[in-house]
Design a protein around this motif. Structure first.
Motif, PDB file in Angstrom:
ATOM      1  N   PRO A 211       0.804  -1.229   0.000  1.00 37.18           N
ATOM      2  CA  PRO A 211       0.000   0.000   0.000  1.00 37.18           C
ATOM      3  C   PRO A 211       0.832   1.272   0.000  1.00 37.18           C
ATOM      4  O   PRO A 211       0.484   2.238  -0.695  1.00 37.18           O
ATOM      5  CB  PRO A 211      -0.815  -0.111   1.288  1.00 37.18           C
ATOM      6  CG  PRO A 211      -0.856  -1.548   1.604  1.00 37.18           C
ATOM      7  CD  PRO A 211       0.417  -2.139   1.066  1.00 37.18           C
ATOM      8  N   ALA A 212       1.950   1.285   0.739  1.00 35.13           N
ATOM      9  CA  ALA A 212       2.749   2.511   0.809  1.00 35.13           C
ATOM     10  C   ALA A 212       3.341   2.844  -0.557  1.00 35.13           C
ATOM     11  O   ALA A 212       3.442   4.012  -0.935  1.00 35.13           O
ATOM     12  CB  ALA A 212       3.870   2.348   1.845  1.00 35.13           C
ATOM     13  N   VAL A 213       3.735   1.807  -1.305  1.00 33.76           N
ATOM     14  CA  VAL A 213       4.297   2.028  -2.636  1.00 33.76           C
ATOM     15  C   VAL A 213       3.185   2.486  -3.584  1.00 33.76           C
ATOM     16  O   VAL A 213       3.375   3.396  -4.397  1.00 33.76           O
ATOM     17  CB  VAL A 213       4.967   0.739  -3.149  1.00 33.76           C
ATOM     18  CG1 VAL A 213       5.436   0.920  -4.576  1.00 33.76           C
ATOM     19  CG2 VAL A 213       6.136   0.365  -2.261  1.00 33.76           C
ATOM     20  N   GLU A 214       2.027   1.864  -3.450  1.00 34.67           N
ATOM     21  CA  GLU A 214       0.879   2.267  -4.254  1.00 34.67           C
ATOM     22  C   GLU A 214       0.567   3.753  -4.004  1.00 34.67           C
ATOM     23  O   GLU A 214       0.333   4.519  -4.946  1.00 34.67           O
ATOM     24  CB  GLU A 214      -0.326   1.403  -3.870  1.00 34.67           C
ATOM     25  CG  GLU A 214      -1.522   1.608  -4.765  1.00 34.67           C
ATOM     26  CD  GLU A 214      -2.802   1.167  -4.082  1.00 34.67           C
ATOM     27  OE1 GLU A 214      -2.745   0.668  -2.945  1.00 34.67           O
ATOM     28  OE2 GLU A 214      -3.861   1.344  -4.690  1.00 34.67           O
TER      29      GLU A 214
ATOM     30  N   VAL B 101      -2.972   4.310   7.735  1.00 38.95           N
ATOM     31  CA  VAL B 101      -1.753   3.789   8.356  1.00 38.95           C
ATOM     32  C   VAL B 101      -0.951   2.962   7.362  1.00 38.95           C
ATOM     33  O   VAL B 101       0.255   3.143   7.214  1.00 38.95           O
ATOM     34  CB  VAL B 101      -2.100   2.945   9.599  1.00 38.95           C
ATOM     35  CG1 VAL B 101      -0.841   2.420  10.240  1.00 38.95           C
ATOM     36  CG2 VAL B 101      -2.885   3.778  10.583  1.00 38.95           C
ATOM     37  N   SER B 102      -1.626   2.076   6.607  1.00 36.09           N
ATOM     38  CA  SER B 102      -0.846   1.199   5.747  1.00 36.09           C
ATOM     39  C   SER B 102      -0.383   1.900   4.482  1.00 36.09           C
ATOM     40  O   SER B 102       0.448   1.373   3.771  1.00 36.09           O
ATOM     41  CB  SER B 102      -1.640  -0.049   5.399  1.00 36.09           C
ATOM     42  OG  SER B 102      -2.903   0.307   4.919  1.00 36.09           O
ATOM     43  N   HIS B 103      -0.908   3.095   4.196  1.00 40.18           N
ATOM     44  CA  HIS B 103      -0.437   3.792   3.003  1.00 40.18           C
ATOM     45  C   HIS B 103       0.731   4.725   3.280  1.00 40.18           C
ATOM     46  O   HIS B 103       1.163   5.460   2.410  1.00 40.18           O
ATOM     47  CB  HIS B 103      -1.594   4.544   2.330  1.00 40.18           C
ATOM     48  CG  HIS B 103      -2.512   3.625   1.604  1.00 40.18           C
ATOM     49  ND1 HIS B 103      -3.658   3.124   2.164  1.00 40.18           N
ATOM     50  CD2 HIS B 103      -2.424   3.056   0.374  1.00 40.18           C
ATOM     51  CE1 HIS B 103      -4.251   2.315   1.306  1.00 40.18           C
ATOM     52  NE2 HIS B 103      -3.525   2.256   0.218  1.00 40.18           N
ATOM     53  N   LEU B 104       1.250   4.697   4.497  1.00 35.85           N
ATOM     54  CA  LEU B 104       2.505   5.393   4.787  1.00 35.85           C
ATOM     55  C   LEU B 104       3.585   4.331   4.938  1.00 35.85           C
ATOM     56  O   LEU B 104       3.343   3.272   5.490  1.00 35.85           O
ATOM     57  CB  LEU B 104       2.382   6.204   6.088  1.00 35.85           C
ATOM     58  CG  LEU B 104       1.484   7.435   6.029  1.00 35.85           C
ATOM     59  CD1 LEU B 104       1.213   7.953   7.430  1.00 35.85           C
ATOM     60  CD2 LEU B 104       2.133   8.516   5.196  1.00 35.85           C
ATOM     61  N   TYR B 146       7.629   8.074  13.437  1.00 38.37           N
ATOM     62  CA  TYR B 146       7.405   7.070  12.404  1.00 38.37           C
ATOM     63  C   TYR B 146       5.909   6.766  12.354  1.00 38.37           C
ATOM     64  O   TYR B 146       5.218   6.882  13.379  1.00 38.37           O
ATOM     65  CB  TYR B 146       8.175   5.786  12.731  1.00 38.37           C
ATOM     66  CG  TYR B 146       9.655   5.909  12.509  1.00 38.37           C
ATOM     67  CD1 TYR B 146      10.180   5.796  11.234  1.00 38.37           C
ATOM     68  CD2 TYR B 146      10.516   6.143  13.562  1.00 38.37           C
ATOM     69  CE1 TYR B 146      11.544   5.912  11.010  1.00 38.37           C
ATOM     70  CE2 TYR B 146      11.884   6.261  13.358  1.00 38.37           C
ATOM     71  CZ  TYR B 146      12.389   6.136  12.079  1.00 38.37           C
ATOM     72  OH  TYR B 146      13.732   6.255  11.864  1.00 38.37           O
ATOM     73  N   PRO B 147       5.399   6.331  11.192  1.00 42.20           N
ATOM     74  CA  PRO B 147       3.946   6.132  11.080  1.00 42.20           C
ATOM     75  C   PRO B 147       3.348   5.221  12.146  1.00 42.20           C
ATOM     76  O   PRO B 147       2.237   5.465  12.598  1.00 42.20           O
ATOM     77  CB  PRO B 147       3.802   5.519   9.682  1.00 42.20           C
ATOM     78  CG  PRO B 147       4.922   6.102   8.912  1.00 42.20           C
ATOM     79  CD  PRO B 147       6.054   6.223   9.879  1.00 42.20           C
ATOM     80  N   HIS B 148       4.087   4.196  12.578  1.00 44.68           N
ATOM     81  CA  HIS B 148       3.473   3.284  13.555  1.00 44.68           C
ATOM     82  C   HIS B 148       3.320   3.927  14.926  1.00 44.68           C
ATOM     83  O   HIS B 148       2.653   3.376  15.792  1.00 44.68           O
ATOM     84  CB  HIS B 148       4.277   1.983  13.653  1.00 44.68           C
ATOM     85  CG  HIS B 148       5.577   2.142  14.370  1.00 44.68           C
ATOM     86  ND1 HIS B 148       6.726   2.561  13.734  1.00 44.68           N
ATOM     87  CD2 HIS B 148       5.919   1.972  15.658  1.00 44.68           C
ATOM     88  CE1 HIS B 148       7.703   2.625  14.608  1.00 44.68           C
ATOM     89  NE2 HIS B 148       7.238   2.278  15.788  1.00 44.68           N
TER      90      HIS B 148
END
Lengths: 316, 514
Positions: A211-214, B101-104, B146-148
């Protein structure tokens, strides 16, 4: 964190002791010793042989000799080689340097080529995949032989033999040294390349759909930014572990390449020492190899710890 | 005036090798003027996300697009090479994801990920300003995190800051504030309105929440089964309030004096930095009860949920379940009896398993001591019944999480939590990604289970409106402390603490109650 690394170093020391003891004990368990081999020499009389044997204190027990060896080791004295009549340190030091140079060159080549080839997208990736399978299926010694034959055929890179006592000391010999290094380093690179390639390819494949790369692609970041700041970090964790394993097995990987190409590294020396029962050389060699293995793992752990902020919190 | 974006006759279908081609969008037509805010409303699975991806020029690999014309800033998007479309995405369009969260990237600090989006001339001050504008009081802390280390709401605000960083002319948002608490939601909406006024940013905002859209959008488009239909306000509906459970029995779960803090360790021996997250939390819940724990983002809701579920062990304090102290390793029966549903639907489901496998997995881990042993059919029946209860067709059993929309994934994870017949259900913002009708039907399902099986549940949420109607008690969490705890019925009248009042004030008008 500091504590967990201290624990690891303590474990490493224990492993080193165990390895060195095992090495000593095994040498003793096999029948015969250095002098048995020496007695086959036709020019040597029994009397001379006995005189030499007396010099090396043959009546001391195994444990006794081991303790003495350990004590000397702690003082930086690795003992005397029976076969070469010189200190083990003086014998090994230039060769360790040679071996490290060769295997680091091989490893660097494999990682550089592997990461680059793994980043090739689309249909060409299948070609790369097939070639790496072909490379992987050829046994390493056969691969090295093929390389040697090809080089001799072309006369371009005829293998050079180096004098063991002249490692990379001055820039005057640098040219010869590099030419001599090229072929064995290439052999090591080709042997290790498929492993790196496979892991990197599957790592990048999984990372590209993360997802982060997307998100980075949706935000329209330039391709190099996406690769270096998003895909690489995403794929790095398993690759770092693989890198640590590779560092750890440097010496065993370079052994047969050195023997085959006549590279004056640890490999040929250790092989001779084992055949001649030159116990202090073998012990020092095994110890060095264990040391390299342990440092490889430690370096990988450290890199992982630096790379992944979540690990830094988990190692509380 | 030429519109900013115009889309003519856009159709999209997925041609899967296994399934026959599924049509997602059918002849969609719309325009967006400069500076206009358009809301896109639709139930989960109606093709909202696919539409956004078409505008971005990043459709799913299996998608086939037919489109008569698509123009953006007087350029024909369909004719542009992919390199130019990428630059357009970078500089002219902003995108906000549903699942922040998962897109970072977990490996890089917020600072450097935000800098990627800013123009290269931007200074450090610009970066901190961007974070401050989006509602962070301490931008320095967020930039270095950090994102987490962020809460769901904080991460979403960072994602919004990223989307706005390049000052785009069109902002696309996929459920942008469903993960935010109502206070932050208000602030974000105000910010978006301000941007619209100052910089003429046009917005296409996808949501399932008609209240949110009518608060911000100039007009609302409704996507239903791939076609645009006219918007009409939802019919009035109301769920009867649950009768309070009978005479109180012994508590099912008790939490006593729970403390939790994060410690950041460093390479060099410096004093580890410790951040308290939870401070002396105590609560108890009886079988059949429903408790709501509300609080702004970053107040510690998720950490409390994870601690109760046993995912987090670094707390101090006691947790008792049915009168037994729970140690660091819990008995299997307890682990089966406490089920947690998470907010992050992508991370919660194994992408390699089918829905059927996902639902059967808990039963394999905790084999049921059923009355009819060795009846493989009964597991299958259970799964189908549950899938039906969360309004998913049984054809979905063979799908994998990537083939489901966000709302559908959340329904699968709700079904997975219920399949073990737990006695305590923890919902960590579990309903926020779902549209209105689904939220109601899932709450009704939970209410029925509360009556039939005396299921207790704890909602960890910011959605005050939703929980006020289904919870027995409401506790307010503020900076890690429980500042107020009241019966749900009395909350509106008797809440006194500033944090509770702020949550109340910021509450959007509930489309059903109003």
């Amino acid at each position: 964190m500091i504590r967990s690394f201290a624990t690891r170093i303590l474990h490493a020391l224990i492993t080193l002791f165990a390895v060195s003891w095992l090495c000593f004990a095994l040498q003793q368990a096999a029948p015969g010793d250095y002098f048995t081999t020496l007695s086959l020499e036709p020019g040597l009389s029994a009397r001379t042989l006995n005189a030499i044997r007396e010099q090396s204190d043959p009546h001391a027990s195994l444990v006794h000799r081991y303790v003495a060896w350990c004590a000397a080791m702690l003082h930086g004295d690795m003992g005397q080689s029976l076969a070469y009549h010189m200190s083990v340190y003086a014998l090994l030091a230039p060769r360790i340097l040679n071996t490290l140079l060769l295997s680091l060159a091989g490893l660097a080549g494999a990682w550089l080529a592997g990461l680059l080839l793994a980043a090739i997208p689309g249909r060409s990736a299948a070609v790369v995949h097939a070639l790496s399978a072909l490379l992987w299926s050829i046994p390493d010694p056969v691969l090295a032989f093929l390389l040697l034959l090809a080089a001799m055929r072309l006369h371009a890179m005829a293998p050079l033999t180096l004098d063991a006592s002249s490692p990379f000391t001055s820039f005057a010999v640098a040219g010869t040294f590099t030419r001599a290094l090229a072929l064995p380093a290439l052999a090591m690179t080709l042997g290790y390349l498929p492993l790196v390639l496979r892991h990197a390819q599957s790592g990048f494949l999984a990372a590209r759909i993360a997802p982060a790369v997307e998100a980075a692609e949706v935000h329209g970041l330039p391709p190099h930014t996406v690769w270096f700041r998003y895909i690489f970090p995403e794929a790095a964790n398993p690759l770092i572990s693989l890198f640590g394993l590779g560092l750890g097995s440097l010496l065993s990987a370079s052994l047969f390449v050195e023997v085959l190409f006549g590279w004056p590294g640890l490999g040929p020396l250790l092989l001779n020492a084992i055949l001649q029962r030159d116990i202090s050389v073998v012990a020092a060699g095994v110890l060095i190899s264990a040391l390299v293995l342990i440092s490889g793992n430690l370096i990988a752990d450290l890199l992982l710890w630096l790379h992944d902020p979540r690990l830094r919190e988990a190692s509380a | 005036m030429q519109p900013l974006l115009s889309v003519q006759d856009l159709s999209l279908d997925y041609s899967d090798s296994s399934q026959s081609s599924a049509s997602v969008l059918k002849n969609v037509n719309f325009v967006i003027q400069k500076g206009e805010t358009v809301g896109l409303l639709g139930p989960s699975g109606s093709g909202k996300t696919s539409l956004l991806r078409c505008i971005l020029g990043m459709p799913a690999p299996a998608a086939r697009i037919r489109c008569a014309a698509m123009r953006f800033e007087d350029r024909d998007l369909l004719a542009l090479p992919s390199r130019v479309r990428r630059t357009l995405r970078h500089r002219r369009m902003g995108f906000i994801f549903q699942d922040p969260v998962s897109h970072l990237s977990p490996y890089r600090r917020v600072r450097s990920q935000l800098r990627d989006m800013l123009p290269s001339a931007a200074s450090n001050t610009d970066l901190l300003d961007a974070l401050h504008d989006i509602g962070f009081d301490q931008p320095m802390r967020i930039a270095a995190a950090y994102p987490h280390q962020l809460s769901g709401g904080e991460a979403q605000r960072v994602a919004i800051a990223q989307a706005l960083a390049a000052l785009p002319s069109l902002l696309l948002a996929d459920e942008p504030s469903s993960a935010l608490d109502s206070v932050t939601q208000r602030r974000i909406l105000d910010l978006l309105l301000q941007l619209r006024a100052e910089q003429q940013i046009a917005m296409l905002i996808v949501s399932h929440d008609p209240a949110l859209l009518s608060a911000i959008a100039n007009r609302i488009l409704v996507l239903r089964a791939g076609s645009l239909v006219d918007y009409e306000p939802l019919p009035q509906r109301r769920i009867a309030r649950m009768p309070a459970p009978a005479a109180p029995s012994s508590p099912l779960l008790e939490v006593r004096g729970l403390n939790f803090s994060y410690t950041q360790h460093r390479l060099w021996p410096r004093a580890p930095r410790s951040t308290p997250v939870l401070k002396g939390i105590s609560l108890s819940i009886e079988p059949g009860q429903c408790l709501a724990i509300i609080g702004a983002s970053g107040s510690g809701k998720s950490t409390l949920a994870r601690s109760i579920a046993g995912l987090e062990r670094r707390f101090t304090g006691d947790i008792l379940f049915k009168g037994e102290y729970l140690g660091p390793s819990r008995p299997r029966a307890v682990r089966a009896a406490i089920q947690l549903i998470l907010q992050d639907t992508v991370g919660a489901l194994n992408p390699r398993l089918t829905v059927a496998d996902i639902l059967a997995e808990p039963l394999r881990i905790h084999p049921p001591r059923s009355t009819s042993p060795d009846a493989p059919g009964s597991i299958d029946t259970d799964i189908r019944a549950l899938l039906n209860a969360v309004s998913l067709p049984s054809a979905y059993l063979t799908r994998r999480p990537a083939q489901l929309s966000g709302g559908e994934r959340q329904r699968v994870s709700i079904a997975r939590a219920l399949i073990l017949k737990p006695s305590l259900l923890l919902l960590d913002e579990a309903l926020t990604g779902l549209d209105h009708d689904l939220q109601e039907s899932i709450l009704a399902l939970v209410d029925r289970l509360r009556q039939e099986r005396r299921l207790a549940c704890i909602h960890f949420t910011h959605d005050l409106a939703r929980v006020l109607r289904s919870a027995d008690r409401v506790a307010v969490l503020h900076h890690g402390s429980a500042v107020e705890s009241l019966p749900a019925g009395a909350f509106l009248r008797e809440a006194r603490h500033p944090a509770s009042l702020q949550l109340l004030r910021a509450m959007l008008p509930d489309p059903v109650a109003s």
